[in-house]
Design an enzyme around this catalytic site. Structure first.
Site, PDB file in Angstrom:
ATOM      1  N   GLY A 135     -38.876 -57.074  43.112  1.00  0.00           N
ATOM      2  CA  GLY A 135     -38.804 -56.562  44.475  1.00  0.00           C
ATOM      3  C   GLY A 135     -38.954 -57.678  45.479  1.00  0.00           C
ATOM      4  O   GLY A 135     -39.220 -58.820  45.114  1.00  0.00           O
ATOM      5  N   PRO A 192     -40.424 -60.129  48.532  1.00  0.00           N
ATOM      6  CA  PRO A 192     -41.741 -60.764  48.623  1.00  0.00           C
ATOM      7  C   PRO A 192     -42.703 -59.902  49.416  1.00  0.00           C
ATOM      8  O   PRO A 192     -42.298 -59.184  50.324  1.00  0.00           O
ATOM      9  CB  PRO A 192     -41.468 -62.067  49.386  1.00  0.00           C
ATOM     10  CG  PRO A 192     -39.998 -62.216  49.435  1.00  0.00           C
ATOM     11  CD  PRO A 192     -39.388 -60.903  49.227  1.00  0.00           C
ATOM     12  N   GLY A 193     -43.953 -59.964  49.042  1.00  0.00           N
ATOM     13  CA  GLY A 193     -44.981 -59.316  49.852  1.00  0.00           C
ATOM     14  C   GLY A 193     -45.145 -57.833  49.601  1.00  0.00           C
ATOM     15  O   GLY A 193     -45.820 -57.162  50.364  1.00  0.00           O
ATOM     16  N   VAL A 194     -44.537 -57.297  48.553  1.00  0.00           N
ATOM     17  CA  VAL A 194     -44.721 -55.872  48.317  1.00  0.00           C
ATOM     18  C   VAL A 194     -45.883 -55.604  47.376  1.00  0.00           C
ATOM     19  O   VAL A 194     -46.171 -54.468  47.049  1.00  0.00           O
ATOM     20  CB  VAL A 194     -43.448 -55.202  47.766  1.00  0.00           C
ATOM     21  CG1 VAL A 194     -42.371 -55.210  48.819  1.00  0.00           C
ATOM     22  CG2 VAL A 194     -42.982 -55.873  46.508  1.00  0.00           C
ATOM     23  N   GLY A 195     -46.549 -56.647  46.912  1.00  0.00           N
ATOM     24  CA  GLY A 195     -47.764 -56.423  46.127  1.00  0.00           C
ATOM     25  C   GLY A 195     -47.571 -56.532  44.640  1.00  0.00           C
ATOM     26  O   GLY A 195     -48.322 -55.951  43.867  1.00  0.00           O
ATOM     27  N   LYS A 196     -46.597 -57.331  44.208  1.00  0.00           N
ATOM     28  CA  LYS A 196     -46.358 -57.449  42.769  1.00  0.00           C
ATOM     29  C   LYS A 196     -47.539 -58.115  42.068  1.00  0.00           C
ATOM     30  O   LYS A 196     -48.021 -57.631  41.043  1.00  0.00           O
ATOM     31  CB  LYS A 196     -45.084 -58.278  42.525  1.00  0.00           C
ATOM     32  CG  LYS A 196     -43.834 -57.654  43.084  1.00  0.00           C
ATOM     33  CD  LYS A 196     -42.591 -58.423  42.716  1.00  0.00           C
ATOM     34  CE  LYS A 196     -42.504 -59.772  43.412  1.00  0.00           C
ATOM     35  NZ  LYS A 196     -42.330 -59.672  44.871  1.00  0.00           N
ATOM     36  N   THR A 197     -47.995 -59.223  42.658  1.00  0.00           N
ATOM     37  CA  THR A 197     -49.069 -59.964  42.011  1.00  0.00           C
ATOM     38  C   THR A 197     -50.374 -59.168  42.022  1.00  0.00           C
ATOM     39  O   THR A 197     -51.067 -59.078  41.009  1.00  0.00           O
ATOM     40  CB  THR A 197     -49.258 -61.314  42.712  1.00  0.00           C
ATOM     41  OG1 THR A 197     -47.988 -61.951  42.801  1.00  0.00           O
ATOM     42  CG2 THR A 197     -50.203 -62.201  41.949  1.00  0.00           C
ATOM     43  N   SER A 204     -20.351 -52.999  48.351  1.00  0.00           N
ATOM     44  CA  SER A 204     -20.855 -51.790  48.990  1.00  0.00           C
ATOM     45  C   SER A 204     -20.356 -51.598  50.418  1.00  0.00           C
ATOM     46  O   SER A 204     -20.640 -50.593  51.032  1.00  0.00           O
ATOM     47  CB  SER A 204     -22.375 -51.764  48.945  1.00  0.00           C
ATOM     48  OG  SER A 204     -22.884 -52.683  49.869  1.00  0.00           O
ATOM     49  N   LYS A 246     -31.645 -49.721  52.116  1.00  0.00           N
ATOM     50  CA  LYS A 246     -30.603 -49.548  53.116  1.00  0.00           C
ATOM     51  C   LYS A 246     -30.957 -48.404  54.056  1.00  0.00           C
ATOM     52  O   LYS A 246     -30.810 -48.512  55.282  1.00  0.00           O
ATOM     53  CB  LYS A 246     -29.269 -49.262  52.426  1.00  0.00           C
ATOM     54  CG  LYS A 246     -28.665 -50.498  51.768  1.00  0.00           C
ATOM     55  CD  LYS A 246     -27.424 -50.144  50.977  1.00  0.00           C
ATOM     56  CE  LYS A 246     -26.779 -51.395  50.388  1.00  0.00           C
ATOM     57  NZ  LYS A 246     -25.671 -51.060  49.492  1.00  0.00           N
TER      58      LYS A 246
END
Lengths: 785, 117
Positions: A357, A359-364, A680, A723
């Site tokens: 996803g 950056p900054g969505v909380g993966k880590t 798209s 989107k």
């Protein structure tokens, strides 16, 4: 040594590198043909006399008369022996100094007319003083050079009463350069010869003193080492006497004890014992000693059998996950599923997940949260920019400074064989001539192979099958297929504005207030304030910029408190320009009205979604299709497909076919500097063209995404959530999606579904009908007809 | 012409350097009832090339040994005999007021008899 004979004609023998002084014997080795001829001729004479003279350039093999100095020494061959056909050894005796007057013959050897050149007798006090000084210096030099020489040598030196002979003797004994030797031979008076010798000796003494100093320093260094060794031996003896073990033995014992306690796998235990016995046999000073020692330390410290107990309390795990992260249902479900499986089958293999996803969505942080929920250790390593396979797998122990790879290091740090191991930025692996780390990851991440992972350093199989691997990536495109294939990809899409507000209220604001030293009562943010921060100061799918801006506001508020303010602060949207500076982003305003030839499209980017416009215009008199705006190959092809479709259905749409012949078409997609690709935008471009050819504007509140085929079918595309969120941010109220993307709607937050009208299209006619009001009827007719 | 490197190592005293620029014939000295007898080893020296000088108790024998076979012998294979100038001074522990010296050459040996005249 006066010589009554005056001028003589004698053969010349050129000498390399050296000068023969009168009164001295010198061994010579004769090999050059011309020199041999000269010596043969001399030997055939009654007196065996010739003149020995140094050549100026010792590299010349066949020196001519001009290459010789013009002062030489008359000499007698005392002894001679042939070594071989081309080589004879001579002992010559210097008789007197001569000056070479004139060349007499140059073939087959040089002969010249010479006259004795004796030194004047000089018995001045100065010469006497110099004579004594030289004797003294020579004595010192001898002492320095060869302290073991018998005293007689210096006595012998002082017994030489002729100062010139003394100078010559010393000159031949010292290893002087040729030019200095020749200068000594040429000295005009005994005084000059002595002065020269004085200088040479002074210099020589300096050199010798320096040499002795260096030698004695080296010597003292040696004796220091010997002393240390001796003391160590004594220490060992004392320790033995006292009944103490020597440190090396103690170390080996300790390692052995630890190894036995560990109950290692059989192969490991065998190898470790072997290394241990090698260690025992080595002296502690051996270079290998430390290497083996470190290796064994590593083996002992690795968690071969240590596992942490999994926390199988599902309710608690769910609570932990919810506490740490908002939403992300899919991921949380997957974690809980695994816990459920573990409950039924404790031997289950750990999954290998890939969080993907923006950056900054909380993966880590999600990884950390999973470790907490499971009750496992968490270890994280970043693969970004890693380009050496050895970083992952380690270096063989034969290399100096070898270390295990990062995987094994992380396991050791974690101290259990079932940690949650997070491999960050797996999409940013490098690759170069040193190897491909992705290929090494293939083994590590394959549950079938990682049961016996062999690190190059350890060279022992380590079981990684219980490690819970999580990788993270911003994009899947750069991950090699075989690697991606091994992982279960879980998407963490970007957050909508509402979700961001939720997250900010629950996590970001409390955290930033705490950082700033504020209590929740002292500083509050309204939803409107947050919305303004999100839309005017950030543009991201994740939360980093939002959190940073909240932090900045919190610090400003903290400053006010520090300056004496007491009442609580409620941050209003109006306060933001003062605290954060002027708005960074203008709101993505929808264009109020669209001219014919423009349609609203939706794009997916790594940082979330975006709204973009497709502009089409006719080029009267031009030809063909011009496409600009940094469009990739796929997008250009999609533009062509759209054009072909419109063209082929010109009649049905009521478009005058002549316009295709007479005018070219230009399609531009701003912003021009950002590269775009993908299929798209197909229906958007078709809509823009239809709108242009028909001179009927499209609806400004309607955005669309979908791939178009030549026959007019609308195919599904990806990134729907991003989107749609972007479209909503921009103020779009109607979105046209491919019918096949209807399944993606449940992913969307409720309020989005509420706010936006979705139109699902199967064919391009559906799209046109919904997007261009003037075409609605025609399109409908076309579809049914 | 290379000088072999090993010989004149720095300050290694080559005591041969005591040699003069001439060679010294070996000599035997005998005490006789009425004086001294000296035998000089002067093989190959022509009688006319020898010069004897007596000064009180100092007896100086000098001269030149010429290589007589130099031309007819072909080329040398090796050479050990010293040629050219020689000189030897013998100092006898006595003093003759009026020395009488007689010379005799026999088989390459120069015999010098010194007696009170």
């Amino acid at each position: 040594m006066s010589n009554s004979e005056d001028v003589q004609v004698l053969p010349l023998l050129p000498l390399k590198n050296s000068v023969l002084f009168p009164n001295l014997l010198m061994p010579l080795s004769v090999g050059r043909p011309s020199s041999r001829a000269a010596v043969e001729a001399v030997l055939a004479t009654e007196g065996k006399e010739m003149v020995i003279v140094a050549q100026r350039d010792s590299s010349k093999e066949e020196p001519q008369f001009e290459d010789l100095y013009n002062i030489g020494t008359r000499a007698i061959i005392k002894k001679m022996a042939r070594q071989s056909e081309n080589h004879m050894e001579l002992i010559v005796l210097g008789v007197e100094r001569v000056v070479i007057l004139r060349l007499e013959q140059s073939q087959p050897y040089l002969t010249a007319r010479v006259r004795p050149y004796p030194l004047p007798d000089e018995k001045t006090p100065e010469v006497q003083a110099l004579h004594r000084a030289v004797i003294e210096l020579a004595g010192r030099a001898i002492q320095l050079a060869q302290p073991s020489l018998p005293v007689e040598v210096s006595q012998f030196l002082s017994s030489t009463d002729d100062p010139v002979r003394l100078a010559y003797l010393l000159g031949s004994m010292m290893s002087l350069e040729l030019s200095k030797e020749q200068a000594l031979l040429e000295a005009a008076t005994p005084g000059e010869a002595l002065r020269m010798m004085h200088k040479f000796l002074t210099n020589e003494i300096q050199v010798l003193e320096l040499r002795n100093k260096i030698a004695s320093e080296a010597q003292s260094e040696m004796t220091k080492q010997q002393r240390e060794y001796f003391l160590r031996q004594q220490l060992r003896a004392i320790q033995q006497e006292l009944g103490e073990k020597d440190p090396q033995q103690a170390e080996v014992e300790m390692l052995r004890e630890r190894l036995e306690k560990l109950q290692l796998p059989e192969e490991v235990a065998k190898e470790a014992q072997r290394e241990l016995s090698r260690l025992e046999r080595l002296p502690p000073g051996a270079p290998d000693y430390q290497v083996i020692r470190t290796y064994l330390d590593y083996v002992v410290e690795l968690p071969w059998n240590t596992t942490t107990e999994d926390n199988l309390d599902l309710a608690r795990a769910r609570q932990v996950l919810d506490e740490d992260h908002f939403d992300l249902k899919e991921v949380k479900e997957r974690i809980l599923e695994h816990l459920g499986v573990l409950k039924l089958n404790p031997e289950a293999k750990a999954p290998i997940l890939c969080f993907f996803g923006p950056p900054g969505v909380g993966k880590t942080s999600l990884g950390q949260s999973i470790a907490r929920a499971l009750g496992r250790k968490f270890e994280r390593m970043s693969l970004g920019g890693l380009h050496d396979e050895a970083e992952l797998r380690g270096h063989r122990r034969t290399y100096i400074g070898a270390m295990p790879g990062r995987i094994i290091q992380a396991i050791r740090r974690g101290g259990s064989k079932n940690p949650v191991l997070m491999l960050d930025e797996v999409d940013k692996l490098g690759r170069d001539f040193r190897g491909d780390p992705a290929a090494a990851l293939l083994e590590i991440l394959d549950p079938e192979q990682n049961k016996s992972f062999r690190d190059n350093y350890l060279d022992l199989p380590f079981d990684l099958s219980q490690v819970f691997f999580i990788t993270t990536a911003n994009t899947l495109d750069t991950i090699p297929r075989p690697l991606l294939d091994r992982m279960e990809v879980l998407r963490l899409p970007g957050y909508s504005e509402e979700e961001k507000i939720q997250i900010a209220n629950r996590y970001l604001i409390p955290r930033q207030l705490k950082e700033a030293g504020l209590t929740p009562e002292q500083c509050s943010f309204s939803d409107d304030t947050l919305r303004t921060i999100i839309s005017r100061y950030t543009r991201e799918a994740g939360l980093r910029q939002l959190e940073r801006n909240i932090g900045r506001v919190a610090r400003k508020v903290a400053l006010r408190y520090a300056e004496g303010k007491t009442e609580p602060v409620a941050v209003r949207p109006d306060d933001l320009p003062e605290m954060l500076g002027p708005y960074v982003f203008s709101k993505e305003e929808l264009r109020k009205e669209l001219p014919p030839g423009v349609a609203t499209g939706l794009a997916w980017t790594e940082t979330g979604g975006d709204v973009l416009y497709v502009e089409a215009t006719l080029l009267p008199g031009g030809k063909g299709l011009t496409i600009t705006g940094q469009l990739g190959e796929v997008m250009q092809e999609s533009a062509r497909a759209a054009q072909s479709y419109i063209w082929s259905h010109a009649e049905e749409f009521g478009i005058d076919a002549a316009v295709f012949k007479d005018s070219g078409l230009h399609i531009h997609v701003p912003a021009g500097a950002i590269p775009k690709d993908g299929p798209s935008a197909g229906i958007t471009m078709a809509t823009a063209m239809a709108s242009l050819y028909m001179q009927a504007p499209a609806r400004p509140d309607t955005a669309m995404t979908g791939e178009i085929t030549l026959t007019g079918l609308v195919l599904p595309v990806g990134g729907i959530k991003e989107k749609v969120l972007a479209a909503r941010r921009a103020g779009v109220t109607r979105i046209i999606l491919p019918r096949a993307n209807e399944k993606d709607l449940p992913d969307l937050p409720d309020e989005v579904r509420r706010d936006i009208e979705f139109i699902f299209a199967e064919r391009i006619e559906d799209v046109l009908a919904a997007a261009v009001p003037a075409l609605a009827e025609k399109a409908q007719a076309l579809k049914t007809g | 012409m290379d000088r072999p490197k090993q010989l004149p190592a720095f300050f290694f005293p080559s005591l041969q350097s005591e040699e003069r620029t001439y060679w010294r014939p070996s000599v035997d000295v005998y005490r006789t009832p009425n004086g001294w007898l000296l035998k000089f080893d002067l093989a190959g020296v022509r009688p006319e090339d020898v010069h004897v000088e007596v000064q009180g108790c100092l007896i100086r024998v000098s001269g030149v040994r010429r290589d007589l076979l130099a031309e007819e012998a072909g080329s040398y294979y090796s050479m050990e005999i010293s040629y050219n100038r020689f000189e030897r001074t013998i100092s006898l522990p006595c003093e003759f007021a009026n020395p009488h010296v007689s010379l005799e050459g026999r088989d390459g040996i120069l015999i010098v008899r010194v007696s009170e005249g």
